[in-house]
Design a protein around this motif. Structure first.
Motif, PDB file in Angstrom:
ATOM      1  N   ALA A 182       0.832  -1.210   0.000  1.00  0.00           N
ATOM      2  CA  ALA A 182       0.000   0.000   0.000  1.00  0.00           C
ATOM      3  C   ALA A 182       0.864   1.257   0.000  1.00  0.00           C
ATOM      4  O   ALA A 182       0.551   2.236  -0.688  1.00  0.00           O
ATOM      5  N   LEU A 183       1.972   1.232   0.765  1.00  0.00           N
ATOM      6  CA  LEU A 183       2.851   2.405   0.847  1.00  0.00           C
ATOM      7  C   LEU A 183       3.535   2.691  -0.484  1.00  0.00           C
ATOM      8  O   LEU A 183       3.665   3.852  -0.890  1.00  0.00           O
ATOM      9  N   LYS A 184       3.969   1.637  -1.178  1.00  0.00           N
ATOM     10  CA  LYS A 184       4.618   1.827  -2.492  1.00  0.00           C
ATOM     11  C   LYS A 184       3.654   2.495  -3.465  1.00  0.00           C
ATOM     12  O   LYS A 184       4.015   3.462  -4.164  1.00  0.00           O
ATOM     13  N   THR A 185       2.435   2.003  -3.534  1.00  0.00           N
ATOM     14  CA  THR A 185       1.449   2.598  -4.440  1.00  0.00           C
ATOM     15  C   THR A 185       1.132   4.036  -4.040  1.00  0.00           C
ATOM     16  O   THR A 185       1.084   4.933  -4.892  1.00  0.00           O
ATOM     17  N   TYR A 186       0.934   4.244  -2.745  1.00  0.00           N
ATOM     18  CA  TYR A 186       0.606   5.596  -2.274  1.00  0.00           C
ATOM     19  C   TYR A 186       1.734   6.585  -2.559  1.00  0.00           C
ATOM     20  O   TYR A 186       1.469   7.713  -2.998  1.00  0.00           O
ATOM     21  N   SER A 187       2.970   6.190  -2.320  1.00  0.00           N
ATOM     22  CA  SER A 187       4.088   7.107  -2.552  1.00  0.00           C
ATOM     23  C   SER A 187       4.175   7.507  -4.021  1.00  0.00           C
ATOM     24  O   SER A 187       4.427   8.672  -4.347  1.00  0.00           O
ATOM     25  N   ASP A 188       3.949   6.539  -4.928  1.00  0.00           N
ATOM     26  CA  ASP A 188       3.943   6.858  -6.364  1.00  0.00           C
ATOM     27  C   ASP A 188       2.844   7.861  -6.690  1.00  0.00           C
ATOM     28  O   ASP A 188       3.093   8.884  -7.353  1.00  0.00           O
ATOM     29  N   LEU A 189       1.624   7.576  -6.243  1.00  0.00           N
ATOM     30  CA  LEU A 189       0.494   8.454  -6.544  1.00  0.00           C
ATOM     31  C   LEU A 189       0.710   9.853  -5.962  1.00  0.00           C
ATOM     32  O   LEU A 189       0.497  10.871  -6.643  1.00  0.00           O
ATOM     33  N   ALA A 190       1.130   9.928  -4.700  1.00  0.00           N
ATOM     34  CA  ALA A 190       1.252  11.213  -4.016  1.00  0.00           C
ATOM     35  C   ALA A 190       2.376  12.065  -4.597  1.00  0.00           C
ATOM     36  O   ALA A 190       2.201  13.274  -4.845  1.00  0.00           O
ATOM     37  N   ILE A 191       3.536  11.454  -4.833  1.00  0.00           N
ATOM     38  CA  ILE A 191       4.685  12.221  -5.331  1.00  0.00           C
ATOM     39  C   ILE A 191       4.420  12.753  -6.728  1.00  0.00           C
ATOM     40  O   ILE A 191       4.651  13.933  -7.017  1.00  0.00           O
ATOM     41  N   PHE A 192       3.915  11.910  -7.619  1.00  0.00           N
ATOM     42  CA  PHE A 192       3.688  12.358  -8.995  1.00  0.00           C
ATOM     43  C   PHE A 192       2.651  13.476  -9.055  1.00  0.00           C
ATOM     44  O   PHE A 192       2.856  14.481  -9.734  1.00  0.00           O
ATOM     45  N   VAL A 193       1.530  13.331  -8.346  1.00  0.00           N
ATOM     46  CA  VAL A 193       0.497  14.360  -8.448  1.00  0.00           C
ATOM     47  C   VAL A 193       0.963  15.667  -7.811  1.00  0.00           C
ATOM     48  O   VAL A 193       0.719  16.758  -8.341  1.00  0.00           O
ATOM     49  N   PHE A 194       1.665  15.595  -6.689  1.00  0.00           N
ATOM     50  CA  PHE A 194       2.126  16.803  -6.003  1.00  0.00           C
ATOM     51  C   PHE A 194       3.145  17.560  -6.844  1.00  0.00           C
ATOM     52  O   PHE A 194       3.020  18.768  -7.073  1.00  0.00           O
ATOM     53  N   VAL A 195       4.156  16.841  -7.326  1.00  0.00           N
ATOM     54  CA  VAL A 195       5.243  17.502  -8.044  1.00  0.00           C
ATOM     55  C   VAL A 195       4.777  18.012  -9.409  1.00  0.00           C
ATOM     56  O   VAL A 195       5.068  19.158  -9.785  1.00  0.00           O
ATOM     57  N   ILE A 196       4.052  17.180 -10.165  1.00  0.00           N
ATOM     58  CA  ILE A 196       3.599  17.609 -11.498  1.00  0.00           C
ATOM     59  C   ILE A 196       2.648  18.795 -11.394  1.00  0.00           C
ATOM     60  O   ILE A 196       2.695  19.729 -12.206  1.00  0.00           O
ATOM     61  N   TYR A 197       1.770  18.787 -10.400  1.00  0.00           N
ATOM     62  CA  TYR A 197       0.820  19.889 -10.187  1.00  0.00           C
ATOM     63  C   TYR A 197       1.557  21.219 -10.082  1.00  0.00           C
ATOM     64  O   TYR A 197       1.204  22.202 -10.754  1.00  0.00           O
ATOM     65  N   TYR A 198       2.602  21.271  -9.264  1.00  0.00           N
ATOM     66  CA  TYR A 198       3.316  22.533  -9.051  1.00  0.00           C
ATOM     67  C   TYR A 198       4.288  22.845 -10.177  1.00  0.00           C
ATOM     68  O   TYR A 198       4.477  24.020 -10.536  1.00  0.00           O
ATOM     69  N   LEU A 199       4.915  21.817 -10.756  1.00  0.00           N
ATOM     70  CA  LEU A 199       5.819  22.087 -11.872  1.00  0.00           C
ATOM     71  C   LEU A 199       5.084  22.704 -13.050  1.00  0.00           C
ATOM     72  O   LEU A 199       5.598  23.611 -13.712  1.00  0.00           O
ATOM     73  N   ILE A 200       3.888  22.206 -13.332  1.00  0.00           N
ATOM     74  CA  ILE A 200       3.139  22.732 -14.470  1.00  0.00           C
ATOM     75  C   ILE A 200       2.479  24.065 -14.129  1.00  0.00           C
ATOM     76  O   ILE A 200       2.542  25.016 -14.911  1.00  0.00           O
ATOM     77  N   SER A 201       1.856  24.170 -12.962  1.00  0.00           N
ATOM     78  CA  SER A 201       1.141  25.415 -12.624  1.00  0.00           C
ATOM     79  C   SER A 201       2.083  26.603 -12.470  1.00  0.00           C
ATOM     80  O   SER A 201       1.731  27.729 -12.801  1.00  0.00           O
ATOM     81  N   GLU A 202       3.326  26.355 -12.003  1.00  0.00           N
ATOM     82  CA  GLU A 202       4.289  27.438 -11.829  1.00  0.00           C
ATOM     83  C   GLU A 202       5.471  27.330 -12.781  1.00  0.00           C
ATOM     84  O   GLU A 202       6.120  28.330 -13.081  1.00  0.00           O
ATOM     85  N   GLY A 203       5.766  26.124 -13.263  1.00  0.00           N
ATOM     86  CA  GLY A 203       6.966  25.915 -14.068  1.00  0.00           C
ATOM     87  C   GLY A 203       6.825  26.229 -15.539  1.00  0.00           C
ATOM     88  O   GLY A 203       7.817  26.503 -16.211  1.00  0.00           O
ATOM     89  N   LEU A 204       5.597  26.180 -16.075  1.00  0.00           N
ATOM     90  CA  LEU A 204       5.424  26.536 -17.493  1.00  0.00           C
ATOM     91  C   LEU A 204       5.622  28.031 -17.718  1.00  0.00           C
ATOM     92  O   LEU A 204       6.021  28.451 -18.794  1.00  0.00           O
ATOM     93  N   PHE A 205       5.278  28.828 -16.707  1.00  0.00           N
ATOM     94  CA  PHE A 205       5.514  30.272 -16.668  1.00  0.00           C
ATOM     95  C   PHE A 205       4.671  31.103 -17.632  1.00  0.00           C
ATOM     96  O   PHE A 205       4.274  32.203 -17.296  1.00  0.00           O
ATOM     97  N   SER A 206       4.419  30.640 -18.837  1.00  0.00           N
ATOM     98  CA  SER A 206       3.792  31.512 -19.835  1.00  0.00           C
ATOM     99  C   SER A 206       3.064  30.696 -20.887  1.00  0.00           C
ATOM    100  O   SER A 206       3.149  29.461 -20.931  1.00  0.00           O
ATOM    101  N   GLN A 207       2.376  31.424 -21.778  1.00  0.00           N
ATOM    102  CA  GLN A 207       1.693  30.791 -22.892  1.00  0.00           C
ATOM    103  C   GLN A 207       2.683  30.094 -23.820  1.00  0.00           C
ATOM    104  O   GLN A 207       2.363  29.075 -24.434  1.00  0.00           O
ATOM    105  N   LYS A 208       3.904  30.611 -23.924  1.00  0.00           N
ATOM    106  CA  LYS A 208       4.916  29.981 -24.771  1.00  0.00           C
ATOM    107  C   LYS A 208       5.267  28.592 -24.263  1.00  0.00           C
ATOM    108  O   LYS A 208       5.436  27.645 -25.040  1.00  0.00           O
ATOM    109  N   GLY A 209       5.395  28.471 -22.937  1.00  0.00           N
ATOM    110  CA  GLY A 209       5.660  27.161 -22.359  1.00  0.00           C
ATOM    111  C   GLY A 209       4.532  26.192 -22.635  1.00  0.00           C
ATOM    112  O   GLY A 209       4.760  25.013 -22.931  1.00  0.00           O
TER     113      GLY A 209
END
Length: 414
Positions: free
Chosen positions: A79-106
Motif C-alpha cells: 500500500a505504501l509503495k502505491t501511495y508514494s507513487d500516486l502522491a509524489i507524482f500528483v504533487f510535483v507535477i501539479y506545481y511544476l506545471i502550474s508554476e513551471g510553465l511560466f507563460s503561454q509559450k511554455g
C-alpha cells in the motif's frame, strides 16, 4: 535557466510516457520521481513557498486522505509503495506545471510535444494493425497481453503495453491536438489536424468501450460549453445510429453495439460489473473509513467475492477506479478525491469567466477541461491510477487547469 529546466523536464516526462511501455516506466519510476523532485526543489529555491496557495488545500486534502489506508492495510509495504507513487507524482507535477510553465509559450511547447508524440504512437498503432506485428514486444519487452490482441483482428497496443491504455493515451492527447489545430499557423494546423485524425482512427481500432465513452464525454463537454447545441444534437443522432448499426456487426465492431455496451461481456450492467459493485459495497461495510488499502482489492479478493468459482489473477480487480478508491481508501479517501475533483471544476469555471473576452484562451481552457472530463469517464472502465502513463496524464491535466487558473486570474476583474 530555471524556466528552461522546468519546461524541459515536463516535456521529457511526456516523451517518457509516450514511448516507454509500462514495465520500463515502473522499473525507472524512482529515477523519474527523483528528477521531478529535483526540478521542484529548483523551483522552490527560485520562487520560495509562494508557489503554494491556500486554494491548493483540496490537493493537500486529497493526498492526505488517500494515504490513511496505508496505516491499516494488511500488507503495508504494498500500500505504501502505491501511495508514494500516486502522491509524489500528483504533487510535483501539479506545481511544476502550474508554476513551471511560466507563460503561454511554455504551454505551446507542451502542446507540440504531446501532438508529435501522439502522432508517432498512433502511426505505430496503425502499422501494427496492418502487419499484426510489433517488434517492441516480439524482441525486447515481455507483454502478456500482446498475443491476445495481435491474433485475429489486431487491436493495436503500440508503445502503450495494452490496447485499452493506448486508447486512453490517445484520448488524453486529443484535446491538445485540437488546440493546436485551432491555432493560426499552418504547421500547427497540419500537426493538430493530423494528430486529431490519427488519434480518432486508432482509438476506434482499439475497440475499447471505456475509451469510446470517454471520447463521447469529451466531445459532448466541448460542444456544450461552446454552445454548439445543433452540432451536439447531430452528434447524438449519429452516435445512436452508429451504436445500433454496430450491434449487428461481428467482433470486434460489435463491442460498440448496444448489447455489448450495456449487458454482455463486461458491459456497464453486466454480471461482471455488478459483482464488483457488490464486492465494493461489502468492503465498505466492513471497512468504512479507510478501506482495505491500496492494491488490496486483489490481495483480499476472495474474502468478498460472492460467487464460488475461481477468477484469473488478471480479473481480480474492481475494474473501475471509483470503486477502487472507495474500496481501498474508504469514505475518507473517496471524500478527499471528490472534494479535489470538485475544486478543479470550480477553478475551471472561474477561469472561463475571466477569459470571457479572450476567445482563443477560453477555447484552450475548454479543450483541457473536455479532455479531463473524458479521462474521468474513462476511469469507470479500469484502474486508471495504477497505469503510470495515464495517471501522469491525469496529473498533467490538473496541473494545466491550475496553470490556467493562476495565469488568467491573478489580476482582479475590472
Amino acid at each position: 535557466m530555471l524556466r528552461y529546466l522546468c519546461i524541459a523536464i515536463i516535456l521529457l516526462l511526456v516523451i517518457w510516457i509516450s514511448f516507454f511501455p509500462e514495465p520500463v516506466q515502473q522499473g525507472y519510476s524512482l529515477l523519474a520521481k527523483s528528477v521531478l523532485i529535483f526540478a521542484l526543489a529548483a523551483l522552490l529555491a527560485q520562487k520560495g513557498v509562494s508557489i503554494f496557495k491556500f486554494s491548493d488545500f483540496p490537493l493537500w486534502l486529497f493526498i492526505g486522505a488517500m494515504g490513511l489506508n496505508v496505516l491499516f492495510a494488511q500488507q503495508k509495504s504494498v500500500a505504501l509503495k502505491t501511495y508514494s507513487d500516486l502522491a509524489i507524482f500528483v504533487f510535483v507535477i501539479y506545481y511544476l506545471i502550474s508554476e513551471g510553465l511560466f507563460s503561454q509559450k511554455g504551454f505551446n511547447l507542451l502542446l507540440k510535444t504531446i501532438c508529435v508524440s501522439s502522432i508517432i504512437v498512433a502511426l505505430c498503432g496503425i502499422g501494427e494493425s496492418l502487419s499484426a506485428f510489433n517488434p517492441l514486444y516480439e524482441y525486447f519487452i515481455e507483454n502478456p497481453f500482446y498475443k491476445r490482441y495481435i491474433s485475429g483482428f489486431t487491436r493495436p497496443v503500440s508503445t502503450q503495453f495494452h490496447t485499452v491504455i493506448l486508447g486512453s493515451y490517445l484520448l488524453a492527447a486529443l484535446p491538445f491536438n485540437a488546440i493546436l489545430f485551432k491555432q493560426s499557423g499552418s504547421i500547427s494546423k497540419l500537426l493538430g489536424g493530423l494528430g486529431l485524425v490519427l488519434s480518432v482512427v486508432v482509438i476506434t481500432l482499439t475497440f475499447s468501450r471505456g475509451v469510446f465513452l470517454g471520447l463521447i464525454a469529451t466531445v459532448t463537454f466541448y460542444l456544450f460549453l461552446q454552445k454548439h447545441y445543433r452540432l451536439l444534437l447531430i452528434f447524438f443522432i449519429a452516435l445512436i445510429l452508429s451504436v445500433i448499426f454496430c450491434t449487428y456487426l461481428p467482433y470486434p465492431i460489435n463491442r460498440f453495439g448496444l448489447s455489448q455496451m450495456i449487458t454482455q461481456n463486461s458491459g456497464m450492467f453486466s454480471e461482471y460489473r455488478l459483482t464488483r459493485f457488490v464486492m465494493a459495497l461489502r468492503v465498505i461495510t466492513d471497512h468504512p473509513l479507510v478501506g482495505l488499502g491500496f492494491q488490496h482489492f486483489r490481495i483480499r479478493f476472495y474474502e468478498y467475492y460472492p460467487l464460488s468459482f475461481n477468477v484469473p489473477y488478471e480479473f481480480m480487480i474492481p475494474d473501475n477506479m471509483y470503486l477502487a478508491i472507495l474500496a481501498e481508501t474508504g469514505l475518507v479517501g473517496f471524500a478527499g478525491f471528490f472534494i479535489f475533483i470538485l475544486s478543479v471544476f470550480i477553478k475551471a469555471k472561474k477561469c472561463l469567466v475571466r477569459l470571457g473576452r479572450q476567445p482563443e484562451r477560453k477555447r484552450e481552457a475548454i479543450f483541457i477541461m473536455a479532455g479531463f472530463t473524458g479521462l474521468l469517464v474513462n476511469m469507470m472502465a479500469y484502474e486508471l491510477f495504477y497505469w503510470l502513463n495515464i495517471y501522469i496524464y491525469f496529473c498533467i491535466f490538473i496541473g494545466l487547469i491550475e496553470f490556467f487558473y493562476r495565469l488568467h486570474t491573478r489580476e482582479p476583474l475590472k
